[in-house]
Design an enzyme around this catalytic site. Structure first.
Site, short mmCIF file in Angstrom:
data_model
loop_
_atom_site.label_atom_id
_atom_site.label_comp_id
_atom_site.label_asym_id
_atom_site.label_seq_id
_atom_site.Cartn_x
_atom_site.Cartn_y
_atom_site.Cartn_z
N ASN A 96 -51.61 -35.52 -42.76
CA ASN A 96 -50.97 -35.61 -41.46
C ASN A 96 -51.18 -36.97 -40.78
O ASN A 96 -50.30 -37.46 -40.07
CB ASN A 96 -51.49 -34.51 -40.53
N ASP B 235 -45.20 -32.37 -34.20
CA ASP B 235 -45.38 -33.37 -35.25
C ASP B 235 -46.68 -34.14 -34.99
O ASP B 235 -47.50 -34.30 -35.88
CB ASP B 235 -44.17 -34.30 -35.27
N ASP C 117 -54.15 -29.53 -45.46
CA ASP C 117 -54.57 -29.44 -44.06
C ASP C 117 -53.37 -29.57 -43.12
O ASP C 117 -52.46 -30.37 -43.35
CB ASP C 117 -55.57 -30.57 -43.78
N HIS D 178 -47.83 -29.44 -38.87
CA HIS D 178 -47.57 -30.71 -38.19
C HIS D 178 -46.84 -31.70 -39.09
O HIS D 178 -46.64 -32.85 -38.70
CB HIS D 178 -48.89 -31.31 -37.73
N GLU E 257 -52.89 -24.73 -44.75
CA GLU E 257 -53.46 -24.27 -43.49
C GLU E 257 -52.39 -24.41 -42.40
O GLU E 257 -52.08 -25.50 -41.95
CB GLU E 257 -54.69 -25.11 -43.11
#
Length: 489
Positions: A104, A197, A234, A238, A264
């Site tokens: 991310n 995001d 992870d 997002h 996740e």
């Protein structure tokens, strides 16, 4: 075939004398004997916090504790050599390794850049609250300690869609970077804050094709270098699900054997939201069942006021059992963490009996439930006890929890289920009775092939012996606020 069982082999405050990679290597044989088939390890690469970081402030994905960067050569968990030794030791004992992947964001940039941005409303990220202007932002990653070893890719502001710090004005805000790939956020599944995001640090922009290719290259390098069997992804809500569809397809096509991939997507409201993500990614990844965890948390708090018949309501394991990874707790829900919702100790054996012994879902055990944990933060001392029943429950999953499942979720305070066993696993089959109130009794069917056989409580909570009737039924017992697992004597 043996049931799959995962363990999250760390917690947020891991502070033991042995570095984690050394402990993994030393415990590999024990983990295989306990019945674990896969171990999820924390981020193995260098984070902006160097040797002190838990690892989610990702800096250099190619530095697995090999280069002098961010104040240390090893990560918090050890060196690259120790990591590879740990993975190899696990493999030698029949246990695969899942690597933790933070795609991310990146943190700890090496250089400032002059970047065009617009400020956004933090509560509605789709709303700009300024015209375009320039700031100095930490968006250039050159990895001077590693150079171009393994990769010569340089990350700059064209690789990111947002930041939260302006160095020149010393301002903390959410800034949308106005780059050639777009002046707004990417399309993501989560509509929290309008568009979720942006989460933290320098937010990676997956609209940049060079970024997508670099992350595919890294995934292939990581898999081949370390001999992994899969990945834990992870913060997937997002990140563009289109990117993950592309990345997972690439990885599966290059892996040879099918990779195990779990995402996740921490959802606290609706199982339909988790199902929606599964639909958009077309079943390419498993998801953690955060909602079942929250049901466990609530059941533990409410005691006998909680209706056990509803324990699976609004959960992923109810909607998509084949893609649900079930858990009791993790590093985000443990005490002192932002999402703290730790399941009370009295209920943990009950929760583990549910995720370990049922057919639906793949369970993931939390490190402190095997080893315990002690840690302190801001003057608060926490001690997490291991779950005494867990080794036996793991053995029962490995040896007994097979065959047709029959459910008896027909009472608010006393429920049960049976597994009738199969021919592949000798003496398999079990009966589980759970009470969150007074001691309980449940008449359940084991199957006529058990007629006349004697069952005992493997957890030794009850001392009775139960004989299966000619019709395959018997009365099974459990103590108050407890669980009993009945198996062939």
């Amino acid at each position: 075939m043996q049931n799959q069982t995962l363990i999250q082999y760390f917690h947020w405050y891991y502070n033991e004398e042995q570095t984690l990679w050394v402990k993994v290597k030393n415990e590999a044989e024990n983990l295989g004997q306990l019945g674990f088939t896969k171990v999820w390890l924390p981020p193995a690469y260098k984070a902006s916090g160097g040797g002190y970081s838990v690892g989610y402030d990702a800096y250099d994905l190619f530095d697995l504790g090999e280069f002098d960067q961010k104040g240390s050569v090893p990560t918090k968990y050890g060196s690259k050599a120790e990591f590879l030794e740990a993975v190899n030791a696990l493999r030698d004992n029949g246990v695969g390794t899942l690597a933790d992947v933070v795609f991310n964001h990146k943190a700890g940039a090496d250089e400032l850049e002059q970047v065009k941005v617009r400020k956004v409303d933090p509560e509605n990220r789709n709303e700009f609250i300024s015209d375009e202007f320039e700031i100095q932002a930490w968006t250039k990653f050159t990895f001077p300690g590693r150079g171009d070893t393994y990769s010569s890719f340089i990350w700059d502001h064209q690789c990111f869609s947002g930041v939260d710090w302006a160095e020149d004005t010393q301002e903390d805000a959410i800034f949308s970077i106005q780059n050639q790939y777009g002046d707004k956020w990417e399309e993501v599944v989560s509509e929290e804050h309008g568009n979720y995001d942006y989460l933290m640090y320098a937010d990676i922009d997956f609209r940049n094709p060079a970024v997508r290719e670099e992350l595919k290259y890294w995934g292939k390098w990581m898999h081949e270098t370390c001999g992994l069997v899969g990945f834990r992804l992870d913060a997937v809500k997002h990140i563009s699900h289109h990117f993950f569809n592309e990345w997972i397809d690439f990885m599966q096509n290059n892996a040879g054997d099918e990779l195990f991939i779990v995402g996740e997507n921490w959802e606290i409201n609706s199982a339909e939201e988790l199902q929606s993500y599964i639909d958009r990614t077309e079943g390419r990844m498993q998801l953690f069942d955060s909602l079942l965890h929250l049901n466990f948390h609530e059941a533990a708090k409410q005691g006998n006021q909680f209706d056990l018949q509803t324990i699976f309501d609004n959960t992923l394991v109810q909607l998509s059992p084949n893609l649900a990874v079930t858990l009791v707790d993790n590093h985000d829900t443990q005490p002192l963490q932002a999402l703290e919702s730790y399941v009370d100790y009295w209920f943990r054996p009950i929760a583990y009996s549910i995720i370990l012994l049922r057919e639906q879902g793949i369970p993931c055990v939390f490190y402190p439930d095997v080893y315990g944990a002690k840690y302190e933060e801001d003057g608060q001392f926490i001690e997490l006890n291991h779950v005494e029943e867990l080794p036996e429950l793991l053995r029962l999953r490995k040896e007994k929890a097979y065959g047709l499942q029959r459910d008896y979720f027909d009472h608010p305070n006393c429920v049960g289920f049976t597994r009738e066993g199969d021919t592949e696993h000798d003496n398999s089959g079990l009966a589980v009775v759970i009470s969150n109130g007074d001691e309980g009794i449940k008449r359940m069917e084991m199957g006529e092939h058990f007629a006349g056989q004697i069952f005992i409580d493997a957890l030794q909570k009850r001392t009775e012996e139960v004989e299966i009737g000619a019709d395959g039924f018997a009365d099974f017992y459990c103590a108050a606020g407890s669980v009993s697992v009945w198996v062939l004597k």
